[in-house]
Write an enzyme that holds these catalytic residues in place. Structure first.
Site, PDB file in Angstrom:
ATOM      1  N   TYR A  29       4.017   1.443  -1.185  1.00 29.16           N
ATOM      2  CA  TYR A  29       4.615   1.520  -2.518  1.00 29.16           C
ATOM      3  C   TYR A  29       3.602   2.125  -3.490  1.00 29.16           C
ATOM      4  O   TYR A  29       3.910   3.059  -4.249  1.00 29.16           O
ATOM      5  CB  TYR A  29       5.042   0.118  -2.983  1.00 29.16           C
ATOM      6  N   ASP A  30       2.368   1.622  -3.449  1.00 33.66           N
ATOM      7  CA  ASP A  30       1.329   2.092  -4.385  1.00 33.66           C
ATOM      8  C   ASP A  30       1.016   3.571  -4.172  1.00 33.66           C
ATOM      9  O   ASP A  30       0.758   4.308  -5.119  1.00 33.66           O
ATOM     10  CB  ASP A  30       0.061   1.248  -4.244  1.00 33.66           C
ATOM     11  N   ALA A  36       0.832  -1.210   0.000  1.00 37.15           N
ATOM     12  CA  ALA A  36       0.000   0.000   0.000  1.00 37.15           C
ATOM     13  C   ALA A  36       0.869   1.263   0.000  1.00 37.15           C
ATOM     14  O   ALA A  36       0.529   2.259  -0.639  1.00 37.15           O
ATOM     15  CB  ALA A  36      -0.922  -0.004   1.210  1.00 37.15           C
ATOM     16  N   LYS A  50      21.044 -23.898 -14.680  1.00 36.47           N
ATOM     17  CA  LYS A  50      20.818 -23.580 -16.094  1.00 36.47           C
ATOM     18  C   LYS A  50      19.324 -23.375 -16.294  1.00 36.47           C
ATOM     19  O   LYS A  50      18.546 -24.318 -16.376  1.00 36.47           O
ATOM     20  CB  LYS A  50      21.333 -24.715 -16.973  1.00 36.47           C
TER      21      LYS A  50
HETATM   22  O1  NMN Z   1       3.417  -2.905 -11.271  1.00 37.07           O
HETATM   23  P1  NMN Z   1       4.290  -2.576 -10.100  1.00 37.07           P
HETATM   24  O2  NMN Z   1       4.330  -1.134  -9.800  1.00 37.07           O
HETATM   25  O3  NMN Z   1       5.647  -3.141 -10.191  1.00 37.07           O
HETATM   26  O4  NMN Z   1       3.598  -3.282  -8.850  1.00 37.07           O
HETATM   27  C1  NMN Z   1       3.021  -4.556  -8.899  1.00 37.07           C
HETATM   28  C2  NMN Z   1       2.625  -4.974  -7.481  1.00 37.07           C
HETATM   29  O5  NMN Z   1       3.799  -5.206  -6.735  1.00 37.07           O
HETATM   30  C3  NMN Z   1       1.841  -3.901  -6.739  1.00 37.07           C
HETATM   31  O6  NMN Z   1       0.849  -4.518  -5.973  1.00 37.07           O
HETATM   32  C4  NMN Z   1       2.881  -3.271  -5.822  1.00 37.07           C
HETATM   33  O7  NMN Z   1       2.325  -2.838  -4.630  1.00 37.07           O
HETATM   34  C5  NMN Z   1       3.803  -4.420  -5.563  1.00 37.07           C
HETATM   35  N1  NMN Z   1       5.150  -3.906  -5.262  1.00 37.07           N
HETATM   36  C6  NMN Z   1       5.490  -3.755  -3.972  1.00 37.07           C
HETATM   37  C7  NMN Z   1       6.732  -3.245  -3.618  1.00 37.07           C
HETATM   38  C8  NMN Z   1       7.103  -3.111  -2.174  1.00 37.07           C
HETATM   39  O8  NMN Z   1       8.201  -2.670  -1.864  1.00 37.07           O
HETATM   40  N2  NMN Z   1       6.239  -3.465  -1.240  1.00 37.07           N
HETATM   41  C9  NMN Z   1       7.655  -2.905  -4.620  1.00 37.07           C
HETATM   42  C10 NMN Z   1       7.280  -3.084  -5.952  1.00 37.07           C
HETATM   43  C11 NMN Z   1       6.011  -3.576  -6.258  1.00 37.07           C
END
Ligand code: NMN
Length: 335
Positions: free
Chosen positions: A36-37, A34, A116
């Site tokens: 990150y988002d 959450a 591999k």
């Molecule tokens: O498409 P992205 O931005 O890479 O994200 C995909 C999912 O991965 C999302 O739900 C995002 O919250 C998650 N995510 C989490 C982190 C984290 O550090 N908690 C980092 C990158 C992506």
């Protein structure tokens, strides 16, 4: 003091790239999704307000551009070679003996041992740390330009970490589909009445060869770096004495490297690595069909050189076909 939008955007990109690295490369996130988002949306909003500040290495720009009409061709500056195979301990022993004879070496080699992976070899070019081009192996000399698709793979940094970056760095490695993602993708296909993929390798190949990067972006692809191609490195950041250390440097720059890679001393230890990975094969998160064993010392690699289309200093030590596994697992190698 309040930061300018430019500073805010730069700070958010850096923070998100770090979280992305922790999440996809280290497999050890330090913040909840959450958070990150939230930061991602904040960056998106700022970029919408200041479109002149959008740059192609922003994490918001992974999926971009219209579908291609066809892939253009890329000439590899250093050919992407294949590997000789070994199918049993005798083959492996002969490989080591050939190298020892050629170098007139009495002692043991240090070997870099790697699973591999069963995927597709690609070459990714970074200029001053920014991803500028990616290509398939193709026939080894000419591949296809799959830059827009490679950019959608979250584990692959659009920009490398750190300040000590070479002006040109070509990273070679394998794009593959982890088993969990493969199972999910096929389950989805089944529910929608679509064709299912025969195996993770086909799924990875089919996903990478999509002309529309928006489709590739939805496929659970992963990448592990295992070598460098062309480098322009006047400061000598990659002047390590050993292949294994080079891989550690790639990891420090933010590139994913398979956590099962080991540096071992001598032939017996390399065989033990083969056995260990063979035993654990079914519990790995991805499909493999053997291990690759490379002489790690770069001077020795250079002295050994290449024959036809493969290096003399590396071998693909293949696993027996799946159905033979149960009988062979109990057999010890004669060294
Ligand atoms: O498409 P992205 O931005 O890479 O994200 C995909 C999912 O991965 C999302 O739900 C995002 O919250 C998650 N995510 C989490 C982190 C984290 O550090 N908690 C980092 C990158 C992506």
């Amino acid at each position: 003091m309040k930061q300018s939008p430019e500073q805010q955007i730069a700070a958010l990109r850096l923070q998100l790239a770090e979280y992305n690295y922790q999440y996809y490369v280290l497999d050890a996130p330090t913040v909840p999704d959450a958070e990150y988002d939230r930061l991602y949306r904040e960056l998106q909003q700022l970029e919408q307000q200041h479109p002149e500040l959008v740059s192609s290495d922003s994490p918001t720009q992974r999926v971009g551009g219209a579908p291609l009409a066809k892939f253009s061709q890329v000439q590899h500056s250093i050919p992407m070679l294949s590997l000789d195979n070994a199918f049993d301990a005798a083959d492996f022993s002969a490989f080591v003996k050939r190298m020892r004879d050629r170098l007139d070496l009495a002692g043991e080699f240090s070997f870099c041992c790697e699973p591999k992976l069963d995927g597709l070899a690609v070459s990714i070019r970074y200029e001053n740390g920014v991803l500028v081009q990616a290509a398939t192996r193709g026939d080894g000399n000419t591949g296809e330009d799959i830059t827009t698709n490679i950019r959608t793979i979250r584990a692959i940094p659009l920009k490398l970490k750190g300040d000590n970056l070479p002006p040109v760095l070509e990273v070679r490695g394998e794009v593959f589909m982890p088993l969990a993602g493969f199972a999910q993708l096929n389950e989805q296909a089944r529910q929608q009445g679509d064709k299912v993929f025969a195996n993770p390798r086909n799924a990875a190949a089919g996903s990478l060869r999509q002309l529309d990067p928006a489709i590739t972006a939805k496929r659970p692809l992963m990448f592990y770096a295992y070598a460098v191609g062309l480098v322009d490195d006047p400061a000598g950041y990659l002047n390590n004495s050993c292949h294994y250390q080079r891989l550690q440097q790639l990891k420090d720059w933010g590139l994913p490297v398979c956590p099962e890679i080991r540096l071992v001393e001598g032939e017996t230890a390399a065989l033990a690595y083969y056995q260990d990975i063979l035993t654990r094969r079914a519990s790995l998160a991805y499909e493999i069909d053997g291990v690759v064993i490379k002489v790690s010392n770069l001077n020795q690699q250079q002295a050994l050189g290449f024959v036809a289309r493969a290096p003399r200093w590396a071998i693909a030590f293949k696993f027996p076909a799946q159905e033979m596994l149960t009988t062979l697992l109990d057999v010890d190698f004669q060294v």
